[in-house]
Design a protein around this motif. Structure first.
Motif, mmCIF file in Angstrom:
data_model
loop_
_atom_site.group_PDB
_atom_site.id
_atom_site.type_symbol
_atom_site.label_atom_id
_atom_site.label_comp_id
_atom_site.label_asym_id
_atom_site.label_seq_id
_atom_site.Cartn_x
_atom_site.Cartn_y
_atom_site.Cartn_z
ATOM 1 N N THR A 221 -2.713 -4.741 -7.810
ATOM 2 C CA THR A 221 -3.828 -5.691 -7.650
ATOM 3 C C THR A 221 -5.000 -5.438 -8.599
ATOM 4 N N THR B 177 0.390 -1.232 -5.054
ATOM 5 C CA THR B 177 -0.767 -0.343 -5.150
ATOM 6 C C THR B 177 -1.961 -1.151 -5.621
ATOM 7 N N ASP B 178 -3.129 -0.575 -5.477
ATOM 8 C CA ASP B 178 -4.286 -1.188 -6.107
ATOM 9 C C ASP B 178 -4.428 -0.573 -7.504
ATOM 10 N N LYS B 179 -4.679 0.764 -7.545
ATOM 11 C CA LYS B 179 -4.930 1.422 -8.843
ATOM 12 C C LYS B 179 -3.954 2.532 -9.194
ATOM 13 N N ASN B 180 -3.328 3.125 -8.211
ATOM 14 C CA ASN B 180 -2.589 4.368 -8.458
ATOM 15 C C ASN B 180 -1.222 4.118 -9.111
ATOM 16 N N MET C 260 -5.411 11.691 6.698
ATOM 17 C CA MET C 260 -5.427 10.222 6.526
ATOM 18 C C MET C 260 -6.233 9.850 5.284
ATOM 19 N N GLY C 261 -6.257 8.571 4.955
ATOM 20 C CA GLY C 261 -7.090 8.080 3.852
ATOM 21 C C GLY C 261 -8.570 8.344 4.161
ATOM 22 N N THR D 296 1.097 3.599 -2.070
ATOM 23 C CA THR D 296 0.497 4.819 -2.629
ATOM 24 C C THR D 296 -0.525 5.456 -1.684
ATOM 25 N N GLY D 297 -0.726 4.855 -0.521
ATOM 26 C CA GLY D 297 -1.684 5.407 0.439
ATOM 27 C C GLY D 297 -1.015 6.364 1.417
ATOM 28 N N SER D 298 -1.809 6.883 2.328
ATOM 29 C CA SER D 298 -1.318 7.880 3.290
ATOM 30 C C SER D 298 -0.147 7.321 4.130
ATOM 31 N N ILE D 299 -0.309 6.153 4.710
ATOM 32 C CA ILE D 299 0.763 5.562 5.535
ATOM 33 C C ILE D 299 1.954 5.159 4.665
ATOM 34 N N ASP E 160 -0.513 1.871 14.484
ATOM 35 C CA ASP E 160 -1.617 2.775 14.765
ATOM 36 C C ASP E 160 -1.123 3.578 15.974
ATOM 37 N N GLY F 52 0.836 -1.212 0.000
ATOM 38 C CA GLY F 52 0.000 0.000 0.000
ATOM 39 C C GLY F 52 0.860 1.247 0.000
ATOM 40 N N GLU G 259 -7.849 -3.397 10.013
ATOM 41 C CA GLU G 259 -8.885 -4.373 9.665
ATOM 42 C C GLU G 259 -8.318 -5.787 9.673
ATOM 43 N N ALA H 116 -0.132 -1.318 10.077
ATOM 44 C CA ALA H 116 -1.048 -0.184 10.260
ATOM 45 C C ALA H 116 -2.474 -0.652 9.970
ATOM 46 N N ASN H 117 -2.588 -1.607 9.049
ATOM 47 C CA ASN H 117 -3.885 -2.101 8.566
ATOM 48 C C ASN H 117 -4.692 -2.760 9.692
HETATM 49 P P1 NDP Z 1 -5.213 4.837 2.020
HETATM 50 O O1 NDP Z 1 -6.598 4.673 1.521
HETATM 51 O O2 NDP Z 1 -4.606 6.195 1.963
HETATM 52 O O3 NDP Z 1 -4.218 3.826 1.262
HETATM 53 C C1 NDP Z 1 -4.494 2.465 1.111
HETATM 54 C C2 NDP Z 1 -3.439 1.767 0.282
HETATM 55 O O4 NDP Z 1 -3.856 0.416 0.028
HETATM 56 C C3 NDP Z 1 -3.212 2.378 -1.104
HETATM 57 O O5 NDP Z 1 -1.907 2.117 -1.529
HETATM 58 C C4 NDP Z 1 -4.211 1.598 -1.963
HETATM 59 O O6 NDP Z 1 -3.923 1.612 -3.353
HETATM 60 C C5 NDP Z 1 -4.034 0.204 -1.389
HETATM 61 N N1 NDP Z 1 -5.247 -0.615 -1.573
HETATM 62 C C6 NDP Z 1 -6.536 -0.237 -1.394
HETATM 63 N N2 NDP Z 1 -7.368 -1.259 -1.649
HETATM 64 C C7 NDP Z 1 -6.585 -2.312 -2.006
HETATM 65 C C8 NDP Z 1 -6.855 -3.652 -2.406
HETATM 66 N N3 NDP Z 1 -8.108 -4.122 -2.501
HETATM 67 N N4 NDP Z 1 -5.807 -4.470 -2.693
HETATM 68 C C9 NDP Z 1 -4.538 -4.011 -2.613
HETATM 69 N N5 NDP Z 1 -4.219 -2.747 -2.259
HETATM 70 C C10 NDP Z 1 -5.230 -1.909 -1.958
HETATM 71 O O7 NDP Z 1 -5.223 4.298 3.517
HETATM 72 P P2 NDP Z 1 -4.338 4.768 4.765
HETATM 73 O O8 NDP Z 1 -2.905 4.831 4.377
HETATM 74 O O9 NDP Z 1 -4.971 5.920 5.427
HETATM 75 O O10 NDP Z 1 -4.558 3.547 5.758
HETATM 76 C C11 NDP Z 1 -3.986 2.270 5.542
HETATM 77 C C12 NDP Z 1 -4.315 1.390 6.739
HETATM 78 O O11 NDP Z 1 -3.684 1.945 7.889
HETATM 79 C C13 NDP Z 1 -5.803 1.327 7.066
HETATM 80 O O12 NDP Z 1 -6.130 0.053 7.500
HETATM 81 C C14 NDP Z 1 -5.969 2.344 8.200
HETATM 82 O O13 NDP Z 1 -7.020 2.015 9.061
HETATM 83 C C15 NDP Z 1 -4.623 2.213 8.913
HETATM 84 N N6 NDP Z 1 -4.223 3.415 9.629
HETATM 85 C C16 NDP Z 1 -4.051 4.596 8.960
HETATM 86 C C17 NDP Z 1 -3.672 5.745 9.634
HETATM 87 C C18 NDP Z 1 -3.437 7.030 8.908
HETATM 88 O O14 NDP Z 1 -2.984 8.000 9.528
HETATM 89 N N7 NDP Z 1 -3.667 7.116 7.628
HETATM 90 C C19 NDP Z 1 -3.482 5.741 11.097
HETATM 91 C C20 NDP Z 1 -3.638 4.441 11.692
HETATM 92 C C21 NDP Z 1 -3.998 3.331 10.986
HETATM 93 P P3 NDP Z 1 -4.532 2.828 -4.265
HETATM 94 O O15 NDP Z 1 -3.661 4.006 -3.974
HETATM 95 O O16 NDP Z 1 -4.422 2.340 -5.636
HETATM 96 O O17 NDP Z 1 -5.951 3.020 -3.828
#
Ligand code: NDP
Ligand code: MG
Length: 389
Positions: A57, A35-38, A197-198, A10-13, A145, A8, A121, A118-119
């Protein structure tokens, strides 16, 4: 050089983890990003960090990138990654959002010496499976977290029986001091006062569901009874956790509202050349006005859900996560209203089709994934149908 994997990225963390690594580039080598889509951002990350292995993915995006990048190994999922392809990493960050992060997290445990998760779920739905893999592969686990990292930093030096109470703080989100109107916009709901955050976790913070999840997460990873936990509203999010020990000490853990603090600690822990994120000076103004308050059930009715949590691990935790995930999706798609998330969640968890999972223990990954799909589908059908009426 420390070898790194980021699920992950490409996400916030994921992005914050890469920012820390970029500042200290010579000490790290990135083995794998995902990444999933980005793919636009992922392509940039590949260049900056000279990455050779990636997972995409989303099927369409996988095909697009596969055609575009010939010299890089691109995998459609974590399972297809050839075991010989990557050396064992020193550190992996699990930062995919949602239950979809569980399988990749389990797959990657065998590929790393340390995993920061961090995930939330995946910890909630599959902790027993994750724990089994951690033991099997002798992989070290650090929760990132912020509340859990704070609790972990205190209790790692104590026995479980030394702990009297654990308080998790909650900012109260964007609506703490505002009336929650019927037509709350997506923008208002994701405007978190302290954290960036996301979208999904931002909505969960606004409903307070994030804190319910965090208590379940903490109960599992620290193996502490539910009755020892408490939520306190603390609007500035300076203090993340308070641990009351039986020896009379109360340990209060505070840090700036910057996820890079727990993340960099999880990366550098135990190193000789630690290069932590630069934090600000102690904020005396905030310390003098911590302003802890009890969370009001009237404002945040999801708190009542804590009474529904099973003491032992059960598939009901997955039911809860999946119903909420789908309701948040429906809100993001503008198919239900913000207040519907809580009301529909409270209604659906009492439905007999879901209550029966309170008596079933999670046995394997496929079972959790199948249940997640079933619950999401049911939630979508039931919620959209009832909303149209
Ligand atoms: P984001 O939505 O910002 O990022 C999620 C990441 O996972 C992206 O890289 C996304 O790819 C990828 N992704 C999403 N769906 C799928 C999938 N089906 N298969 C594979 N990859 C996938 O989330 P956050 O970074 O905010 O959070 C990530 C985790 O950390 C969560 O579980 C959240 O609860 C936890 N968390 C986050 C905090 C925060 O400050 N952000 C604090 C504490 C915990 P793409 O970019 O393509 O969508
Ligand atoms: Mg948190």
């Amino acid at each position: 050089m420390k070898k790194i994997i980021i699920l992950g990225s490409t996400g916030s963390i994921g992005k914050q983890t890469l920012e820390i690594i970029k500042k200290d580039k010579n000490k790290f080598k990135i083995l794998l990003l995902s990444t999933d889509k980005n793919i636009k951002l992922l392509s940039k990350q590949i260049k900056t960090f000279k990455v050779k292995n990636i997972v995409v993915t989303n099927k369409e995006k996988y095909k697009v990138l596969k055609k575009r990048l010939k010299k890089i190994r691109i995998f459609p999922d974590f399972k297809k990654m050839d075991k010989k392809l990557i050396a064992k990493a020193d550190y992996a960050m699990s930062a995919i959002s949602g239950v979809e992060g569980l399988r990749p997290t389990i797959d990657i445990i065998k590929k790393t010496k340390r995993i920061a998760i961090a995930n939330k779920e995946s910890l909630i739905c599959g902790w027993s499976l994750i724990q089994k893999e951690l033991k099997k592969h002798k992989t070290e686990f650090i929760p990132v977290d912020s509340e859990h990292f704070s609790i972990w930093s205190v209790i790692k030096d104590y026995k479980k029986s030394d702990i009297e109470k654990v308080i998790l703080t909650a900012s109260g989100g964007p609506f703490l001091n505002k009336k929650i109107k019927k037509n709350v916009s997506l923008r208002d709901a994701i405007s978190h006062p302290n954290w960036s955050m996301g979208k999904k976790i931002s909505i969960d913070s606004a409903t307070m569901m994030n804190k319910i999840f965090e208590i379940i997460e903490a109960k599992k990873i620290f193996d502490i009874g539910l009755n020892k936990f408490e939520i306190l509203i603390h609007p500035k999010s300076y203090v993340h956790a308070i641990v009351k020990l039986k020896n009379g000490l109360i340990k209060i853990v505070a840090h700036d509202t910057d996820m890079k603090i727990p993340i960099s600690n999880s990366i550098y822990l135990g190193d000789n050349n630690q290069n932590f994120v630069k934090s600000k000076k102690i904020n005396m103004n905030i310390l003098n006005s911590l302003n802890f308050q009890k969370a009001k059930i009237k404002k945040f009715p999801v708190i009542k859900i804590l009474n529904k949590i099973t003491i032992k691990e059960s598939l009901f935790d997955t039911v809860l996560v999946s119903i909420n995930d789908e309701l948040v999706n429906l809100f993001l798609e503008n198919k239900i209203k913000f207040l519907d998330i809580t009301s529909k969640l409270s209604y659906l968890i009492n439905s007999p089709i879901f209550l029966k999972f309170k008596h079933q223990k999670p046995k394997n990954l496929a079972q959790i994934e199948k249940l997640n799909e079933f619950v999401r589908l049911k939630t979508r059908t039931l919620s959209v149908k009832s909303h149209k009426k």
